[in-house]
Design an enzyme around this catalytic site. Structure first.
Site, mmCIF file in Angstrom:
data_model
loop_
_atom_site.group_PDB
_atom_site.id
_atom_site.type_symbol
_atom_site.label_atom_id
_atom_site.label_comp_id
_atom_site.label_asym_id
_atom_site.label_seq_id
_atom_site.Cartn_x
_atom_site.Cartn_y
_atom_site.Cartn_z
ATOM 1 N N LYS A 119 0.806 -1.235 0.000
ATOM 2 C CA LYS A 119 0.000 0.000 0.000
ATOM 3 C C LYS A 119 0.835 1.278 0.000
ATOM 4 O O LYS A 119 0.433 2.275 -0.588
ATOM 5 C CB LYS A 119 -0.973 -0.007 1.185
ATOM 6 C CG LYS A 119 -2.070 -1.052 1.024
ATOM 7 C CD LYS A 119 -3.071 -0.993 2.152
ATOM 8 C CE LYS A 119 -4.054 -2.144 2.036
ATOM 9 N NZ LYS A 119 -5.068 -2.123 3.097
ATOM 10 N N ASN A 132 -4.941 1.899 -1.608
ATOM 11 C CA ASN A 132 -5.442 0.526 -1.773
ATOM 12 C C ASN A 132 -6.181 0.353 -3.094
ATOM 13 O O ASN A 132 -6.654 -0.739 -3.405
ATOM 14 C CB ASN A 132 -6.335 0.118 -0.590
ATOM 15 C CG ASN A 132 -7.754 0.639 -0.729
ATOM 16 O OD1 ASN A 132 -7.977 1.674 -1.358
ATOM 17 N ND2 ASN A 132 -8.702 -0.066 -0.165
ATOM 18 N N ASP A 183 -10.221 2.138 2.306
ATOM 19 C CA ASP A 183 -10.285 1.305 3.522
ATOM 20 C C ASP A 183 -11.099 1.959 4.642
ATOM 21 O O ASP A 183 -11.975 1.332 5.246
ATOM 22 C CB ASP A 183 -8.869 1.021 4.053
ATOM 23 C CG ASP A 183 -8.156 -0.053 3.237
ATOM 24 O OD1 ASP A 183 -8.851 -0.918 2.664
ATOM 25 O OD2 ASP A 183 -6.927 -0.018 3.179
ATOM 26 N N ALA A 192 -0.788 1.413 15.794
ATOM 27 C CA ALA A 192 -0.335 2.704 15.261
ATOM 28 C C ALA A 192 0.452 2.505 13.969
ATOM 29 O O ALA A 192 1.294 3.316 13.606
ATOM 30 C CB ALA A 192 0.514 3.428 16.305
HETATM 31 P P1 ATR Z 1 -0.113 -2.673 9.360
HETATM 32 O O1 ATR Z 1 0.222 -2.063 8.044
HETATM 33 O O2 ATR Z 1 -0.868 -3.968 9.271
HETATM 34 O O3 ATR Z 1 -0.751 -1.709 10.298
HETATM 35 P P2 ATR Z 1 2.375 -2.271 10.716
HETATM 36 O O4 ATR Z 1 2.480 -0.916 10.118
HETATM 37 O O5 ATR Z 1 3.572 -3.139 10.802
HETATM 38 O O6 ATR Z 1 1.286 -3.133 9.973
HETATM 39 O O7 ATR Z 1 1.762 -2.086 12.189
HETATM 40 C C1 ATR Z 1 1.460 -3.168 12.995
HETATM 41 C C2 ATR Z 1 0.796 -2.644 14.261
HETATM 42 O O8 ATR Z 1 0.399 -3.776 15.052
HETATM 43 C C3 ATR Z 1 1.704 -1.824 15.151
HETATM 44 O O9 ATR Z 1 0.912 -0.863 15.826
HETATM 45 C C4 ATR Z 1 2.251 -2.864 16.122
HETATM 46 O O10 ATR Z 1 2.648 -2.371 17.372
HETATM 47 P P3 ATR Z 1 4.111 -1.647 17.556
HETATM 48 O O11 ATR Z 1 4.020 -0.346 16.843
HETATM 49 O O12 ATR Z 1 4.205 -1.475 19.030
HETATM 50 O O13 ATR Z 1 5.101 -2.602 16.964
HETATM 51 C C5 ATR Z 1 1.022 -3.706 16.320
HETATM 52 N N1 ATR Z 1 1.278 -5.074 16.796
HETATM 53 C C6 ATR Z 1 1.737 -6.116 16.060
HETATM 54 N N2 ATR Z 1 1.814 -7.240 16.819
HETATM 55 C C7 ATR Z 1 1.379 -6.884 18.053
HETATM 56 C C8 ATR Z 1 1.202 -7.607 19.276
HETATM 57 N N3 ATR Z 1 1.492 -8.899 19.385
HETATM 58 N N4 ATR Z 1 0.712 -6.926 20.337
HETATM 59 C C9 ATR Z 1 0.416 -5.607 20.239
HETATM 60 N N5 ATR Z 1 0.571 -4.881 19.127
HETATM 61 C C10 ATR Z 1 1.038 -5.507 18.037
#
Ligand code: ATR
Length: 284
Positions: A68, A89, A105, A131
């Protein structure tokens, strides 16, 4: 060259994508002569595959994980909502061989919540978990829907703070801590009532994990919404139900609604989503 208008979804490891089925049902219902395929491409091949698709007459692409942001960079012009989301998207061929980038989205989420799930967002207190890119994409549409407060909660709190600051010009969005050690997070909810809506925009569900959620977040009115979807209920949905939430749902409705919004951009007609959602939910 093929005379039927061609569309596709592009992603990596998307063999099980439901988008082709959704768009085939939309096309049939609205009598649009089009075909919709599936392009599986790793990040290194993304640009080449997209350029080839459009050079050969393709009209539009849905873009999914992990492309994306790359699609945002590739598009020549963007809709304001794609710009604000920082992600694309939906790609559409525009005049002079240019590529338009959109993001449907957030609109898909808001429509699923308000229309399909009959949830009133105006005046609602909403907790957004995560985030990353998915969270970023839904903040502006939620604020535009008139929520009373949008609290962003993330494992790494500094990311939540940055995101909240970035969107603060659009409405009442703040960061709250993921743990219960301070009362700061409770500022936006009535005692014991919990949030009206909790949106899980973390990628935790994809690995069967549960993100950190403040225990006070759930009340008997709470609608818990997981952006992830799959064959089975996610860990987050199980957690929300056992914590006493009124409803726990997954993002299949959002998938169908964002698809309808893309279809509208491409074809100028909005398909009826209810029968498509029903078809996807019925066991095969
Ligand atoms: P996406 O594009 O799917 O949002 P991303 O930009 O990698 O993917 O973001 C993943 C989000 O899921 C982040 O907010 C991440 O938390 P961190 O910023 O603290 O890394 C969160 N996340 C992923 N696995 C997690 C877990 N097991 N528990 C809590 N937060 C999680």
């Amino acid at each position: 060259m093929n005379s039927i208008d061609r569309y596709a979804v592009i992603g990596s490891g998307i063999g099980h994508s439901r988008s082709p089925q959704i768009h085939a049902l939309f096309a049939k219902a609205t009598r649009q002569a089009m075909e919709y395929g599936l392009l599986d491409a790793p990040p290194v091949a993304f640009q080449t595959v997209v350029r080839k698709f459009f050079r050969e007459g393709g009209r539009g692409l849905n873009v999914t994980v992990p492309h994306k942001q790359a699609a945002l960079r590739l598009a020549d012009t963007h809709t304001p909502r794609a710009q604000r989301a920082g992600a694309v998207n939906t790609l559409a061929s525009a005049a002079n061989g240019k590529l338009l980038g959109d993001n449907t989205d957030g609109a898909g989420l808001v429509r699923d919540l308000t229309v399909n799930l009959d949830c009133t967002l105006r005046g609602a207190r909403v907790l957004l978990l995560g985030a990353g890119g998915a969270a970023r994409g839904v903040i502006a549409p939620l604020l535009e829907a008139g929520v009373a407060s949008l609290s962003v909660c993330n494992r790494h709190g500094v990311r939540a703070k940055k995101l909240a600051q970035e969107f603060a010009d659009l409405g009442p969005v703040t960061a709250v801590p993921a743990d219960d050690s301070t009362a700061a997070g409770r500022a936006h909810i009535r005692d014991d009532a919990g949030y009206d809506v909790i949106v899980n925009a973390t990628s935790a569900s994809l690995r069967g994990e549960l993100p950190q959620i403040p225990a006070y977040a759930v009340g008997t009115q709470t609608l818990a919404y997981d952006l992830a979807y799959g064959e089975r209920d996610t860990v987050f949905m199980h957690w929300a139900r056992s914590a006493g939430a009124a409803r726990a749902v997954m993002g299949l409705g959002m998938l169908v609604e964002q698809a309808a919004e893309s279809f509208l951009l491409w074809r100028g007609v909005r398909p009826d989503t209810a029968p498509v959602l029903a078809a996807l939910r019925s066991p095969t």
